[in-house]
Design an enzyme around this catalytic site. Structure first.
Site, PDB file in Angstrom:
ATOM      1  N   HIS A 133      17.384 -71.599 -19.289  1.00 42.05           N
ATOM      2  CA  HIS A 133      16.109 -71.431 -18.947  1.00 42.05           C
ATOM      3  C   HIS A 133      16.765 -70.411 -17.378  1.00 42.05           C
ATOM      4  O   HIS A 133      16.326 -69.563 -17.246  1.00 42.05           O
ATOM      5  CB  HIS A 133      14.884 -71.960 -19.306  1.00 42.05           C
ATOM      6  N   GLU A 192      15.758 -63.471 -13.899  1.00 44.29           N
ATOM      7  CA  GLU A 192      16.641 -65.139 -13.363  1.00 44.29           C
ATOM      8  C   GLU A 192      17.585 -64.421 -12.251  1.00 44.29           C
ATOM      9  O   GLU A 192      17.254 -65.182 -10.999  1.00 44.29           O
ATOM     10  CB  GLU A 192      17.087 -65.589 -14.503  1.00 44.29           C
ATOM     11  N   HIS A 217      15.529 -65.730  -8.877  1.00 45.08           N
ATOM     12  CA  HIS A 217      16.351 -67.706  -8.569  1.00 45.08           C
ATOM     13  C   HIS A 217      17.403 -67.113  -7.892  1.00 45.08           C
ATOM     14  O   HIS A 217      18.351 -67.410  -7.263  1.00 45.08           O
ATOM     15  CB  HIS A 217      16.917 -68.121  -9.506  1.00 45.08           C
TER      16      HIS A 217
END
Ligand SMILES: *[C@@H]1O[C@H](CO)[C@@H](O)[C@H](O)[C@H]1NC(C)=O
Ligand SMILES: *[C@@H]1O[C@H](CO)[C@@H](O)[C@H](O)[C@H]1NC(C)=O
Ligand SMILES: *[C@@H]1O[C@H](CO)[C@@H](O)[C@H](O)[C@H]1NC(C)=O
Ligand SMILES: *[C@@H]1O[C@H](CO)[C@@H](O)[C@H](O)[C@H]1NC(C)=O
Length: 237
Positions: free
Chosen positions: A56, A103, A107
């Site tokens: 993920h 992502e 992040h």
């Protein structure tokens, strides 16, 4: 007995992750998050055709959207794409790189504050490396935790991970009881395993953090698995 697979028909929820934002602080922990496609897709109504744990994300514990001017560019990770496709698939839109872009922005741009992760290639290749090193599918099945119609206790699943890796993971389940008042089961959905800035394993959570984590995660589709409720680890259909 109600079967674990029948339970899945009843699931529906949005999956998001809620984290506390502290934009300028350097991170001190990386959270490698893996999801079980069957559970995710039961919630999101996708059709995974995948029966291995998939990435993920690789999330620093501090910061989100740290540098919006640093655009995701898939050419920079061209050599990683075959592995990305297999290990970090976009379950909702299999032919899109949108998940990786998301992502990266949310992040990766924060992880990139550390020199060891300060390029897209470094970030994505490190995530893949850690994912392969953990080899979660093999470890779970080696110790008897395989997708099944029967239920596991939470202690069985947590025990295998803690004993093998020697650190405390965070294991999240989907709780249909939030949607079905009398459901007495939960579905294994996501496993987080944490690393220190030098990429050695470390505990994801200290015991005293539990209440805090629980509260934060309750806003998303997954929440920390309940220790007292049987766990369904559903077969891929
Ligand atoms: C699922 O994957 C298998 C093996 O990769 C493939 O043969 C099959 O056609 C796929 N099915 C669907 C519906 O994509
Ligand atoms: C943000 O990313 C851009 C593009 O890579 C880079 O030039 C800039 O230095 C970064 N800013 C910060 C604050 O890291
Ligand atoms: C994307 O990366 C490639 C390879 O590093 C580079 O040649 C290209 O200019 C980049 N594209 C953009 C829009 O930055
Ligand atoms: C990755 O998967 C997508 C969608 O299935 C496909 O279009 C692309 O060619 C694949 N790329 C590589 C390098 O395997």
């Amino acid at each position: 007995m109600r079967l674990c697979s029948a339970l899945l028909l009843c699931l529906a929820a949005a999956v998001t992750s809620a984290y506390v934002v502290s934009p300028r602080k350097m991170w001190t922990k990386l959270i490698l998050t893996q999801q079980w496609p069957q559970t995710f897709c039961s919630m999101e109504h996708c059709h995974p055709n995948i029966s291995h744990w998939t990435l993920h994300g690789l999330w620093p514990d501090s910061g989100m959207d740290c540098n919006n001017s640093w655009a995701f560019n898939s050419s920079e990770i061209a050599d990683l794409l075959p592995d990305m496709n297999k290990s970090w698939p976009n379950l909702l839109h299999p032919s899109s790189s949108g998940f990786w872009k998301y992502e990266w922005h949310k992040h990766g741009t924060c992880a990139a504050r550390a020199e060891s992760l300060n390029s897209q290639h470094k970030y994505f290749s490190k995530a893949l490396e850690l994912y392969h090193k953990l080899d979660l599918d093999s470890i779970l099945s080696k110790f008897g935790i395989i997708p099944s119609e029967k239920y596991y206790t939470f202690a069985q699943i947590e025990g295998v991970i803690e004993n093998f890796y020697g650190v405390k993971p965070k294991i999240q389940c989907f709780h249909p009881s939030k949607h079905q008042p009398n459901a007495d089961t939960q579905v294994l959905g996501q496993i987080e395993i944490c690393f220190s800035p030098d990429f050695t394993l470390m505990d994801c959570e200290k015991k005293q953090d539990w209440d805090k984590y629980w509260a934060v995660d309750k806003q998303s589709g997954f929440s920390v698995c309940d220790h007292h409720i049987p766990v369904c680890y559903p077969l891929a259909s």
